[in-house]
Design an enzyme around this catalytic site. Structure first.
Site, PDB file in Angstrom:
ATOM      1  N   ASN A  16     -41.390   4.037  -3.642  1.00 44.47           N
ATOM      2  CA  ASN A  16     -40.627   3.417  -4.567  1.00 44.47           C
ATOM      3  C   ASN A  16     -40.868   2.592  -6.135  1.00 44.47           C
ATOM      4  O   ASN A  16     -42.208   3.003  -6.604  1.00 44.47           O
ATOM      5  CB  ASN A  16     -41.398   1.883  -3.702  1.00 44.47           C
ATOM      6  CG  ASN A  16     -40.830   0.294  -4.685  1.00 44.47           C
ATOM      7  OD1 ASN A  16     -39.677   0.903  -5.866  1.00 44.47           O
ATOM      8  ND2 ASN A  16     -40.784  -0.865  -4.107  1.00 44.47           N
ATOM      9  N   ARG A  90     -37.292   3.627  -1.850  1.00 41.55           N
ATOM     10  CA  ARG A  90     -36.433   2.861  -2.185  1.00 41.55           C
ATOM     11  C   ARG A  90     -35.139   2.511  -3.197  1.00 41.55           C
ATOM     12  O   ARG A  90     -35.823   2.778  -4.320  1.00 41.55           O
ATOM     13  CB  ARG A  90     -37.226   1.744  -2.220  1.00 41.55           C
ATOM     14  CG  ARG A  90     -36.565   0.323  -2.403  1.00 41.55           C
ATOM     15  CD  ARG A  90     -37.850  -0.598  -3.060  1.00 41.55           C
ATOM     16  NE  ARG A  90     -36.959  -2.176  -3.017  1.00 41.55           N
ATOM     17  CZ  ARG A  90     -37.179  -3.121  -3.531  1.00 41.55           C
ATOM     18  NH1 ARG A  90     -38.314  -2.616  -4.625  1.00 41.55           N
ATOM     19  NH2 ARG A  90     -37.160  -4.593  -4.033  1.00 41.55           N
ATOM     20  N   HIS A 179     -33.142  -7.614  -1.431  1.00 43.37           N
ATOM     21  CA  HIS A 179     -34.449  -7.648   0.067  1.00 43.37           C
ATOM     22  C   HIS A 179     -33.848  -7.486   1.164  1.00 43.37           C
ATOM     23  O   HIS A 179     -34.631  -7.459   2.500  1.00 43.37           O
ATOM     24  CB  HIS A 179     -34.921  -8.687   0.231  1.00 43.37           C
ATOM     25  CG  HIS A 179     -35.878  -9.542  -0.636  1.00 43.37           C
ATOM     26  ND1 HIS A 179     -35.465 -10.749  -1.646  1.00 43.37           N
ATOM     27  CD2 HIS A 179     -36.516  -9.007  -1.661  1.00 43.37           C
ATOM     28  CE1 HIS A 179     -36.860 -10.998  -2.418  1.00 43.37           C
ATOM     29  NE2 HIS A 179     -37.316  -9.676  -2.468  1.00 43.37           N
ATOM     30  N   ARG A 240     -39.039 -16.495 -11.487  1.00 44.12           N
ATOM     31  CA  ARG A 240     -37.864 -16.648 -11.437  1.00 44.12           C
ATOM     32  C   ARG A 240     -37.162 -18.204 -11.019  1.00 44.12           C
ATOM     33  O   ARG A 240     -37.876 -18.657 -10.402  1.00 44.12           O
ATOM     34  CB  ARG A 240     -37.139 -15.713 -11.056  1.00 44.12           C
ATOM     35  CG  ARG A 240     -37.140 -13.903 -11.679  1.00 44.12           C
ATOM     36  CD  ARG A 240     -36.368 -13.539 -10.358  1.00 44.12           C
ATOM     37  NE  ARG A 240     -36.990 -12.430 -10.109  1.00 44.12           N
ATOM     38  CZ  ARG A 240     -37.077 -11.730  -8.446  1.00 44.12           C
ATOM     39  NH1 ARG A 240     -36.079 -11.558  -8.109  1.00 44.12           N
ATOM     40  NH2 ARG A 240     -38.046 -11.221  -8.664  1.00 44.12           N
ATOM     41  N   GLU A 385     -41.463  -2.923   4.437  1.00 40.46           N
ATOM     42  CA  GLU A 385     -40.170  -2.737   4.436  1.00 40.46           C
ATOM     43  C   GLU A 385     -40.456  -0.659   3.981  1.00 40.46           C
ATOM     44  O   GLU A 385     -39.834  -0.189   4.410  1.00 40.46           O
ATOM     45  CB  GLU A 385     -39.908  -2.983   3.085  1.00 40.46           C
ATOM     46  CG  GLU A 385     -39.521  -4.523   2.922  1.00 40.46           C
ATOM     47  CD  GLU A 385     -39.974  -4.628   1.152  1.00 40.46           C
ATOM     48  OE1 GLU A 385     -40.486  -5.052   0.934  1.00 40.46           O
ATOM     49  OE2 GLU A 385     -38.448  -5.077   0.772  1.00 40.46           O
TER      50      GLU A 385
END
Ligand code: ADP
Length: 398
Positions: A16, A90, A179, A240, A385
């Site tokens: 990733n 990823r 996601h 966020r 993941e």
């Protein structure tokens, strides 16, 4: 060459890659336990460092000025006794080009570059990881697993913004959802725990980490996500804001003279739990502070849970039935408090948590944290993941 290709534990390397970081994990082909994981950060700078965890041992290697290539080469040098069969990457944004994972080739990379305008911070960084890995290991097949791909089943009524259609046609402005790798993995795992085929299971999964999103899944397929064109839309997150009034930018510009880029930075990096509490983006810190009487920390958690519940009610519009409401991600898996506060907004829907099961994170009950009388079953299902990317990589290279 990596290691002796004829011996060692068969495995998949998962990468990733960010603009100045590279996270990796090595997963075995047989079994699910991560063999090695690591993180190289501050790459390109004087404080670049590679951290590796293997067999419970932590290694920290300062690498001043190291590039992504240096870090990956060093990391792979530490993979003795392993036999990688492939590398899974990823990738953040596959736009409308990718409805699933893809074996990496030149054409495929060009398609990812075409999606880069949709994720200018992420896709170019992800591609650095791909180029580095291809350069270092030309003999290994490589696979891209996209955050957006699982959501490509979302229908137009859910992915279109109510703005002039030309923006979609010319610029591909639409809701994508992110996601996806986590929501997909958790949906498969939940179906397994429920003893139902995944393609007959309908869920709302809530991935609550630093970034947060919820997803409506009907018969195993994503029907809607709280995230949109970018990962800024939807739920309140660590830093966020999630949804705000679309007129906010103009208002702030008029009132404060802030530039558009400053407003965007404020909404992405200084808002959410951090912005409302003025204390931290970390749920652990906030929970502790709230217990100690910090009113703004308490309020930030309340807003987080209320907005989450409100969005989940919205996602129910995409479903005909609901097998379970599922919490995952660092907050979803660990914070019994967030789960209880969120569930408290679902009285009208007949959701009842079992306090003891919630406190034990559902570990003793196959993930179930609701009481038997609850009209909506509620579960905690840990995400993974890296494992999903490793599985996808093996599936595509087999
Ligand atoms: P990322 O999205 O970066 O993968 P994680 O999924 O690890 O992040 O989630 C990070 C969040 O999980 C942080 O807000 C952290 O405070 C929260 N978290 C981790 N452990 C706990 C815990 N025991 N209680 C409450 N929150 C927790």
């Amino acid at each position: 060459m990596l290691t002796d290709p004829s011996s060692g534990t068969a495995c998949v390397i998962v990468i990733n890659c960010g603009s100045s970081s590279l996270k990796f994990a090595v997963l075995p082909v047989e079994g699910e336990n991560t063999l090695i994981k690591g993180l190289a950060e501050r790459l390109g700078g004087p404080e670049a460092v590679l951290k590796i965890e293997r067999n419970g041992e932590d290694i920290r290697i300062p690498m001043p000025g190291a590039t992504h290539r240096d870090a990956l080469q060093e990391a792979v040098g530490r993979m003795s006794g392993l036999r990688p069969l492939g590398i899974g990457h990823r990738m953040v944004h596959g736009g409308e080009e990718f409805t699933g994972s893809a074996v990496i080739c030149d054409d495929m990379m060009a398609a990812v570059e075409r999606c880069s305008s949709l994720a200018p911070l992420h896709n170019p960084a992800n591609l650095v990881g791909v180029r580095t890995a291809r350069e270092l290991f030309p003999e290994l097949p490589q696979v891209a697993v996209f955050d957006t791909a699982f959501h490509q089943s979302i229908p137009p009524k859910a992915y279109l913004y109510a703005i002039p259609r030309s923006y979609y046609e010319e610029l591909k402005v639409r809701r994508y959802g992110f996601h996806g790798t986590s929501h997909h993995y958790v949906s498969l795992e939940t179906a397994r725990l429920l003893g139902k085929p995944a393609d007959q299971t309908s869920l709302i999964t809530m991935h609550l980490g630093n970034g947060c999103s919820a997803c409506a899944i009907k018969n195993g397929r994503s029907m809607d996500s709280t995230m949109g064109l970018t990962p800024s839309e939807g739920l309140m997150m660590g830093t966020r804001s999630g949804d705000v009034d679309p007129a906010l930018h103009q208002f702030l510009q008029d009132q404060t003279g802030m530039r558009l880029s400053e407003i965007t930075t404020m909404l992405n990096s200084k808002s959410g739990l951090l912005g409302l509490s003025g204390l931290s983006n970390d749920m652990r810190t906030l929970s502790e502070a709230a217990r100690g009487g910090h009113e703004l920390a308490r309020l930030a958690i309340e807003v987080f849970c209320y907005r989450l519940a409100k969005s989940v009610y919205g996602l129910m519009a995409a479903l005909d039935s609901l097998d379970a409401l599922v919490f995952t991600g660092g907050i979803g898996e660990n914070s019994a408090e967030v789960r209880a506060l969120t569930a408290a907004h679902f009285k009208i829907a007949g959701l009842m948590l079992d306090e003891n099961k919630n406190a034990s994170h559902g570990r003793d009950d196959g993930g179930v944290i609701s009481s038997p009388e609850s009209r909506i079953p509620c579960m905690v299902v840990p995400t993974n993941e890296e494992l999903m990317i490793a599985r996808e990589t093996l599936r595509l290279i087999s």
